[in-house]
Design a protein around this motif. Structure first.
Motif, PDB file in Angstrom:
ATOM      1  N   ALA A 198     -32.238  43.095 -31.340  1.00  0.00           N
ATOM      2  CA  ALA A 198     -33.985  42.050 -31.226  1.00  0.00           C
ATOM      3  C   ALA A 198     -34.475  42.073 -32.290  1.00  0.00           C
ATOM      4  N   ARG A 199     -33.951  42.970 -33.369  1.00  0.00           N
ATOM      5  CA  ARG A 199     -35.081  43.094 -34.922  1.00  0.00           C
ATOM      6  C   ARG A 199     -34.344  42.545 -36.224  1.00  0.00           C
ATOM      7  N   GLU A 200     -34.409  43.574 -37.338  1.00  0.00           N
ATOM      8  CA  GLU A 200     -34.028  42.591 -38.310  1.00  0.00           C
ATOM      9  C   GLU A 200     -32.451  41.789 -38.582  1.00  0.00           C
ATOM     10  N   VAL A 260     -42.363  60.811 -36.327  1.00  0.00           N
ATOM     11  CA  VAL A 260     -43.373  60.902 -37.339  1.00  0.00           C
ATOM     12  C   VAL A 260     -42.638  58.630 -37.543  1.00  0.00           C
ATOM     13  N   ARG A 261     -41.924  58.410 -37.646  1.00  0.00           N
ATOM     14  CA  ARG A 261     -41.136  57.837 -38.298  1.00  0.00           C
ATOM     15  C   ARG A 261     -41.152  55.972 -37.742  1.00  0.00           C
ATOM     16  N   GLU A 262     -42.191  55.863 -38.050  1.00  0.00           N
ATOM     17  CA  GLU A 262     -41.972  53.873 -37.260  1.00  0.00           C
ATOM     18  C   GLU A 262     -42.110  54.589 -35.650  1.00  0.00           C
ATOM     19  N   HIS A 306     -28.741  53.327 -29.175  1.00  0.00           N
ATOM     20  CA  HIS A 306     -29.460  53.391 -29.799  1.00  0.00           C
ATOM     21  C   HIS A 306     -31.096  53.042 -28.518  1.00  0.00           C
ATOM     22  N   ILE A 307     -31.921  53.423 -29.527  1.00  0.00           N
ATOM     23  CA  ILE A 307     -33.769  53.766 -28.660  1.00  0.00           C
ATOM     24  C   ILE A 307     -34.059  52.910 -28.762  1.00  0.00           C
ATOM     25  N   SER A 308     -34.126  51.603 -29.984  1.00  0.00           N
ATOM     26  CA  SER A 308     -34.839  50.115 -30.071  1.00  0.00           C
ATOM     27  C   SER A 308     -33.718  49.881 -30.084  1.00  0.00           C
ATOM     28  N   ASN A 309     -34.305  48.065 -29.768  1.00  0.00           N
ATOM     29  CA  ASN A 309     -32.558  47.220 -29.203  1.00  0.00           C
ATOM     30  C   ASN A 309     -32.414  46.983 -30.426  1.00  0.00           C
ATOM     31  N   VAL A 336     -41.882  51.886 -32.917  1.00  0.00           N
ATOM     32  CA  VAL A 336     -40.860  50.944 -32.452  1.00  0.00           C
ATOM     33  C   VAL A 336     -40.030  52.450 -32.214  1.00  0.00           C
ATOM     34  N   TYR A 337     -39.951  53.718 -32.230  1.00  0.00           N
ATOM     35  CA  TYR A 337     -39.252  54.833 -31.804  1.00  0.00           C
ATOM     36  C   TYR A 337     -40.339  55.551 -31.192  1.00  0.00           C
ATOM     37  N   GLY A 338     -41.620  55.812 -30.602  1.00  0.00           N
ATOM     38  CA  GLY A 338     -42.293  56.417 -29.664  1.00  0.00           C
ATOM     39  C   GLY A 338     -42.770  57.281 -30.764  1.00  0.00           C
ATOM     40  N   GLY A 374     -27.679  60.703 -35.683  1.00  0.00           N
ATOM     41  CA  GLY A 374     -28.068  60.218 -37.481  1.00  0.00           C
ATOM     42  C   GLY A 374     -28.593  60.114 -38.077  1.00  0.00           C
ATOM     43  N   PRO A 375     -28.618  59.499 -39.305  1.00  0.00           N
ATOM     44  CA  PRO A 375     -29.656  60.124 -40.560  1.00  0.00           C
ATOM     45  C   PRO A 375     -30.955  59.763 -39.802  1.00  0.00           C
ATOM     46  N   ASN A 376     -31.740  60.007 -40.205  1.00  0.00           N
ATOM     47  CA  ASN A 376     -33.767  60.083 -39.960  1.00  0.00           C
ATOM     48  C   ASN A 376     -34.307  60.113 -38.985  1.00  0.00           C
ATOM     49  N   LEU A 377     -33.100  60.555 -37.807  1.00  0.00           N
ATOM     50  CA  LEU A 377     -33.771  60.325 -36.060  1.00  0.00           C
ATOM     51  C   LEU A 377     -34.238  61.937 -36.209  1.00  0.00           C
ATOM     52  N   ASN A 378     -33.583  62.867 -37.465  1.00  0.00           N
ATOM     53  CA  ASN A 378     -35.378  64.279 -37.647  1.00  0.00           C
ATOM     54  C   ASN A 378     -36.522  64.120 -37.800  1.00  0.00           C
ATOM     55  N   LEU A 425     -23.306  58.555 -28.812  1.00  0.00           N
ATOM     56  CA  LEU A 425     -23.988  58.555 -30.372  1.00  0.00           C
ATOM     57  C   LEU A 425     -24.168  57.746 -30.790  1.00  0.00           C
ATOM     58  N   ASN A 426     -25.755  58.256 -31.687  1.00  0.00           N
ATOM     59  CA  ASN A 426     -26.923  57.564 -31.822  1.00  0.00           C
ATOM     60  C   ASN A 426     -26.287  57.487 -33.006  1.00  0.00           C
ATOM     61  N   PRO A 427     -25.410  56.607 -34.160  1.00  0.00           N
ATOM     62  CA  PRO A 427     -25.336  56.541 -35.765  1.00  0.00           C
ATOM     63  C   PRO A 427     -26.411  56.087 -36.196  1.00  0.00           C
ATOM     64  N   ALA A 428     -27.708  55.588 -36.025  1.00  0.00           N
ATOM     65  CA  ALA A 428     -28.224  55.326 -36.806  1.00  0.00           C
ATOM     66  C   ALA A 428     -28.219  54.666 -37.140  1.00  0.00           C
ATOM     67  N   ALA A 429     -28.804  54.692 -38.986  1.00  0.00           N
ATOM     68  CA  ALA A 429     -28.902  53.092 -39.979  1.00  0.00           C
ATOM     69  C   ALA A 429     -26.993  53.112 -40.277  1.00  0.00           C
ATOM     70  N   PHE A 430     -26.473  54.438 -39.821  1.00  0.00           N
ATOM     71  CA  PHE A 430     -24.575  54.023 -40.149  1.00  0.00           C
ATOM     72  C   PHE A 430     -24.381  52.537 -39.279  1.00  0.00           C
ATOM     73  N   PHE A 472     -29.765  42.695 -39.885  1.00  0.00           N
ATOM     74  CA  PHE A 472     -29.154  43.703 -40.498  1.00  0.00           C
ATOM     75  C   PHE A 472     -28.521  44.887 -39.894  1.00  0.00           C
ATOM     76  N   ARG A 473     -29.234  44.617 -38.425  1.00  0.00           N
ATOM     77  CA  ARG A 473     -29.616  45.776 -37.975  1.00  0.00           C
ATOM     78  C   ARG A 473     -28.624  45.002 -36.660  1.00  0.00           C
ATOM     79  N   GLN A 474     -28.211  43.757 -36.781  1.00  0.00           N
ATOM     80  CA  GLN A 474     -27.478  43.175 -35.596  1.00  0.00           C
ATOM     81  C   GLN A 474     -25.936  42.797 -35.079  1.00  0.00           C
TER      82      GLN A 474
HETATM   83  C1  DQA Z   1     -31.128  52.852 -34.651  1.00  0.00           C
HETATM   84  C2  DQA Z   1     -31.238  52.097 -35.229  1.00  0.00           C
HETATM   85  C3  DQA Z   1     -30.985  51.596 -36.427  1.00  0.00           C
HETATM   86  O1  DQA Z   1     -31.243  49.890 -36.802  1.00  0.00           O
HETATM   87  C4  DQA Z   1     -31.239  52.422 -37.199  1.00  0.00           C
HETATM   88  O2  DQA Z   1     -31.580  52.272 -38.559  1.00  0.00           O
HETATM   89  C5  DQA Z   1     -31.765  53.320 -36.603  1.00  0.00           C
HETATM   90  C6  DQA Z   1     -32.529  53.962 -35.060  1.00  0.00           C
HETATM   91  C7  DQA Z   1     -32.503  53.362 -32.767  1.00  0.00           C
HETATM   92  O3  DQA Z   1     -32.061  54.881 -32.010  1.00  0.00           O
HETATM   93  O4  DQA Z   1     -32.844  52.642 -32.431  1.00  0.00           O
HETATM   94  O5  DQA Z   1     -32.366  54.613 -37.581  1.00  0.00           O
HETATM   95  O6  DQA Z   1     -30.247  54.088 -33.861  1.00  0.00           O
END
Ligand code: DQA
Length: 144
Positions: free
Chosen positions: A108-110, A16-18, A102-105, A21-23, A8-12, A72-77, A112-114
């Motif tokens: 263990a984060r904000e 570069v991105r954080e 998910h790449i991260s856990n 968190v994501y390596g 999903g979004p921003n995984l492109n 599926l990594n739905p990212a923020a979705f 809204f991600r839980q």
């Molecule tokens: C993510 C975790 C989500 O909270 C975040 O919005 C992402 C990546 C992960 O792979 O750790 O974009 O899905």
């Protein structure tokens, strides 16, 4: 067996991105690793990324039609898309396996991600192991 790996979004922006968190490895690196893993497991990977909810849902409908298992990594979705959840439920309720990764856990984060609106309709969830989360999911799905 063909396995759809959907991102999903921003995984492109991986690499570069954080990076804390994501390596520092990129989406292309992830795709290459999974292609090697798929080869070892004797399955085929169709690897895709989109920033569009509409496109992601279309790909899940395609998986339903083809009865292809999905990683599926739905990212923020993950945290708010009921439309994506319904598409995942259509898949798993008809017996097609879908693993949420998910790449991260996120637990263990904000705050809204839980919450994942996907988890309850996924076959299972793997989170917190970096790119290995995908490889572990692939290994499970390759069992058939
Ligand atoms: C993510 C975790 C989500 O909270 C975040 O919005 C992402 C990546 C992960 O792979 O750790 O974009 O899905």
């Amino acid at each position: 067996m063909k396995i759809l790996v959907l991102n999903g979004p921003n995984l492109n922006l991986l690499g570069v991105r954080e990076p804390d968190v994501y390596g520092i490895e990129t989406l292309k690196d992830l795709e290459s690793k999974l292609k090697v893993a798929a080869n070892e497991l004797g399955c085929e990977v169709d690897f895709r990324q989109t920033n569009s909810e509409d496109e992601l849902i279309g790909w899940l409908h395609e998986a339903l039609e083809a009865k292809s298992p999905v990683v599926l990594n739905p990212a923020a979705f993950t945290h708010y898309s009921y439309a994506l959840r319904d598409a995942c439920a259509a898949l798993t309720s008809s017996g097609v396996e879908l693993i949420e990764v998910h790449i991260s856990n996120p637990h263990a984060r904000e705050q809204f991600r839980q919450n994942s609106v996907i988890a309850a309709v996924a076959t299972g969830q793997i989170a917190g192991f970096g790119f290995d989360s995908y490889a572990l999911a692939l290994r499970q799905l390759a069992k058939g």
